[in-house]
Design a protein around this motif. Structure first.
Motif, PDB file in Angstrom:
ATOM      1  N   LEU A  30     -22.024   3.083  -1.873  1.00  0.00           N
ATOM      2  CA  LEU A  30     -21.995   2.605  -0.488  1.00  0.00           C
ATOM      3  C   LEU A  30     -23.032   1.509  -0.288  1.00  0.00           C
ATOM      4  CD1 LEU A  30     -21.694   5.960   1.475  1.00  0.00           C
ATOM      5  CD2 LEU A  30     -19.895   4.286   1.011  1.00  0.00           C
ATOM      6  N   ARG A  31     -22.654   0.499   0.488  1.00  0.00           N
ATOM      7  CA  ARG A  31     -23.573  -0.596   0.786  1.00  0.00           C
ATOM      8  C   ARG A  31     -23.856  -0.616   2.279  1.00  0.00           C
ATOM      9  NH1 ARG A  31     -20.519  -5.343  -1.929  1.00  0.00           N
ATOM     10  NH2 ARG A  31     -21.418  -6.381  -0.130  1.00  0.00           N
ATOM     11  N   ALA A  32     -25.113  -0.663   2.634  1.00  0.00           N
ATOM     12  CA  ALA A  32     -25.513  -0.703   4.040  1.00  0.00           C
ATOM     13  C   ALA A  32     -24.915  -1.931   4.713  1.00  0.00           C
ATOM     14  CB  ALA A  32     -27.033  -0.723   4.152  1.00  0.00           C
ATOM     15  N   GLY A  33     -24.385  -1.712   5.920  1.00  0.00           N
ATOM     16  CA  GLY A  33     -23.809  -2.802   6.694  1.00  0.00           C
ATOM     17  C   GLY A  33     -22.349  -3.073   6.420  1.00  0.00           C
ATOM     18  N   MET A  34     -21.782  -2.424   5.423  1.00  0.00           N
ATOM     19  CA  MET A  34     -20.366  -2.623   5.091  1.00  0.00           C
ATOM     20  C   MET A  34     -19.484  -1.749   5.978  1.00  0.00           C
ATOM     21  SD  MET A  34     -19.638  -4.806   2.613  1.00  0.00           S
ATOM     22  CE  MET A  34     -18.037  -4.229   2.087  1.00  0.00           C
ATOM     23  N   THR A  35     -18.268  -2.218   6.194  1.00  0.00           N
ATOM     24  CA  THR A  35     -17.252  -1.408   6.847  1.00  0.00           C
ATOM     25  C   THR A  35     -16.176  -1.089   5.818  1.00  0.00           C
ATOM     26  OG1 THR A  35     -16.099  -3.376   7.643  1.00  0.00           O
ATOM     27  CG2 THR A  35     -17.646  -2.332   9.154  1.00  0.00           C
ATOM     28  N   TYR A  36     -15.615   0.082   5.950  1.00  0.00           N
ATOM     29  CA  TYR A  36     -14.599   0.559   5.024  1.00  0.00           C
ATOM     30  C   TYR A  36     -13.411   1.094   5.813  1.00  0.00           C
ATOM     31  CZ  TYR A  36     -18.502   0.437   1.730  1.00  0.00           C
ATOM     32  OH  TYR A  36     -19.561   0.029   0.960  1.00  0.00           O
ATOM     33  N   LEU A  37     -12.213   0.915   5.280  1.00  0.00           N
ATOM     34  CA  LEU A  37     -10.987   1.413   5.903  1.00  0.00           C
ATOM     35  C   LEU A  37     -10.250   2.300   4.910  1.00  0.00           C
ATOM     36  CD1 LEU A  37      -9.610  -1.856   7.527  1.00  0.00           C
ATOM     37  CD2 LEU A  37     -10.697   0.067   8.695  1.00  0.00           C
ATOM     38  N   LEU A  38      -9.737   3.418   5.418  1.00  0.00           N
ATOM     39  CA  LEU A  38      -8.944   4.330   4.598  1.00  0.00           C
ATOM     40  C   LEU A  38      -7.642   4.629   5.322  1.00  0.00           C
ATOM     41  CD1 LEU A  38      -8.599   6.227   2.159  1.00  0.00           C
ATOM     42  CD2 LEU A  38      -9.748   7.999   3.517  1.00  0.00           C
TER      43      LEU A  38
END
Length: 85
Positions: free
Chosen positions: A21-29
């Motif tokens: 995980l990277r701080a500040g990233m957004t992820y979609l599932l």
């Protein structure tokens, strides 16, 4: 590492804690029920939800739920859009 992913539920599943995980990233599932439907999805403790209440993914056959997350590098703060059918 990939900010978008999909899973088709062929049985009841639990989301493990993701790595990288990277701080500040957004992820979609995108969560898809199989042709049977009725599958459940549970979440590891790194997944945080509004008011501490995890969403129940849409349960109909072939239904789609979209889960969106913001990462602080350790936890994933999620919101959901459910029951695209």
């Amino acid at each position: 590492a990939n900010p978008t992913a999909k899973v088709t539920l062929g049985g009841n599943r639990t989301m493990a804690a993701p790595s990288g995980l990277r701080a500040g990233m957004t992820y979609l599932l995108r969560v898809i029920q199989d042709a049977t439907g009725g599958r459940t999805l549970a979440y590891n403790a790194v997944f945080k939800w509004p008011a501490g209440v995890a969403p129940v993914v849409a349960a109909g056959a072939n239904d789609i739920s979209i889960l969106s997350f913001y990462s602080d590098g350790t936890n994933l703060y999620g919101v959901s859009a459910l029951d695209f059918s």
